[in-house]
Design a protein around this motif. Structure first.
Motif, short mmCIF file in Angstrom:
data_model
loop_
_atom_site.label_atom_id
_atom_site.label_comp_id
_atom_site.label_asym_id
_atom_site.label_seq_id
_atom_site.Cartn_x
_atom_site.Cartn_y
_atom_site.Cartn_z
N GLN B 11 0.80 -1.23 0.00
CA GLN B 11 0.00 0.00 0.00
C GLN B 11 0.83 1.28 0.00
O GLN B 11 0.49 2.25 -0.66
CB GLN B 11 -0.90 0.02 1.23
N ASN B 32 -2.47 5.91 -1.57
CA ASN B 32 -3.15 4.89 -2.36
C ASN B 32 -2.10 4.19 -3.20
O ASN B 32 -0.91 4.33 -2.96
CB ASN B 32 -4.26 5.49 -3.23
N LEU B 33 -2.55 3.44 -4.20
CA LEU B 33 -1.59 2.60 -4.91
C LEU B 33 -1.13 3.15 -6.25
O LEU B 33 -0.73 2.40 -7.12
CB LEU B 33 -2.22 1.22 -5.12
N THR B 34 -1.17 4.45 -6.45
CA THR B 34 -0.74 4.99 -7.74
C THR B 34 0.78 5.19 -7.74
O THR B 34 1.29 6.24 -8.11
CB THR B 34 -1.43 6.33 -8.04
N THR B 70 0.97 -5.20 -9.14
CA THR B 70 1.34 -3.97 -9.85
C THR B 70 2.50 -3.28 -9.14
O THR B 70 3.44 -2.82 -9.77
CB THR B 70 0.14 -3.01 -9.91
N GLY B 71 2.40 -3.23 -7.82
CA GLY B 71 3.42 -2.55 -7.03
C GLY B 71 4.81 -3.12 -7.23
O GLY B 71 5.78 -2.38 -7.42
#
Lengths: 141, 232
Positions: B11, B32-34, B70-71
């Motif tokens: 996160q 957030n996860l951007t 994705t991270g």
């Protein structure tokens, strides 16, 4: 529960456009209904209602299409080809849950066990060639 | 030697610049996860504020997983790009081991836990005795209840860290009185802690090239309940 009878693709789209006003960040809409039911029309209406334009197509090949030009983004998934938890993980689905947008999931039957408890269910049933019975169920509806 | 460490595995996102074990600067966000949009601007600003340049870095460290699909790809791609361009060595560290490093110097057991969704966690187990860390369990993806089973005979305190710490504590603390929650400021992966974890590998020369850095996705078990109810 919200119920609506649509007599055309246009009516489905307009209904979705109005419904979009009730959506909040983090909402997840799981679609149930086969091919040719008007899911893409619903998605197009939803995108319009969220102020994201109308250039919406089925994400069958890309798995997910992102519409992020508005204040509330829309992430449109198609889970038709997703067959396992690992595959679901590698769509990035779990990461999209954190982004604070609206998730619209086609073929949600394929991932029903992985949907969060507060998921909104959208059912589109065929009445005849042009008529569809649309049902929306969820905590707020 | 100067080290740039990057973590976007869950996160939160963070980057840190350290020199010979001393932290020069760190940038941490947990919104957030951007991460794809934030991590490189964060690196850019951190370089500026620490009066360093990318070409001064002698190596790069990154968390290689487990974690967000994705991270992990974002962090690894960023580090691979920079390290490849500059021809500098890299060290990849398990996300879970990195979190265990929050307790370096203590005498305790640490169970890092990352939420893998659907009542599953990525977890491992470590023992700290001063500055010596011993791995007691490999990184694995298991249902939360299985984690409970594996810890049921433990008599001493086990600190939970990671974004799944609350979740595990709330599900297991009644059956496992040995569990303790790490304070919230130690709960998330930090690039500064990654730097500490990677330091040993760098000093021993246990580095890899950019192209040999690979993510460690963990296979999720098909949980005890049916995850995907097929109705095609």
């Amino acid at each position: 529960m919200i119920e609506f009878t649509s007599h055309s693709t246009e009516e489905t789209e307009q209904f979705a456009q109005r419904f979009a006003a009730q959506l909040k960040p983090g909402d997840i809409i799981a679609c149930v209904g086969g091919m040719g039911m008007g899911k893409t029309a619903f998605a197009r209406g939803l995108a319009q209602g969220l102020g994201l334009g109308d250039d919406v197509s089925s994400p069958t090949f890309a798995l997910v299409h992102e519409y992020t030009q508005g204040s509330l983004p829309l992430y449109h998934f198609d889970m038709y080809r997703v067959n396992s938890f690992d595959e679901l993980y590698s769509t990035g689905f779990f990461d999209y849950l954190e982004l604070g947008g609206v998730l619209l999931i086609e073929w949600s039957e394929n991932i029903s066990g992985a949907l969060p408890p507060n998921t909104i269910t959208l059912t589109i049933q065929r009445v005849d060639n042009h008529t569809r019975h649309i049902t929306i169920e969820g905590e707020r509806f | 030697m100067k080290l740039l460490s990057i973590d976007t595995s869950s996160q939160s996102a963070s980057c840190a610049i350290s020199e010979d074990g001393k932290l020069l600067g760190e940038f941490f966000t947990n919104v957030n996860l951007t991460h794809s949009q934030t991590i490189l601007p964060m690196v850019h600003d951190l370089l500026e504020h620490t009066r360093t340049t990318l070409s001064q870095m002698d190596g790069f460290a990154v968390t290689t997983g487990p974690g967000s699909f994705t991270g992990l790809r974002i962090g690894l791609s960023a580090v691979k790009g920079m390290a490849h361009a500059l021809g500098k060595p890299c060290v990849g560290v398990s996300t879970l081991e990195t979190m265990a490093y929050h307790f370096q110097g203590q005498r305790c057991l640490v169970a890092p836990v990352l939420d893998a969704r659907c009542a599953q966690v990525y977890t491992a187990l470590f023992r700290w005795e001063g500055n010596t860390i011993t791995r007691l369990a490999e990184d694995q993806a298991i249902p939360i209840q299985q984690l409970g089973e594996s810890l049921k005979n433990v008599k001493e305190t086990v600190f939970l860290v990671g974004d799944g710490a609350d979740l595990c504590y709330n599900s297991l603390n009644e059956q496992l009185p040995c569990l303790a929650l790490a304070p919230s400021f130690l709960r998330y992966t930090r690039a500064s802690v990654l730097a500490a974890a990677a330091q040993t590998a760098f000093s021993l020369g246990n580095t890899v090239s950019a192209q040999d850095l690979i993510p460690a996705y963990l296979r999720l078990p098909q949980a005890q309940r049916e995850l995907l109810a097929k109705q095609k």
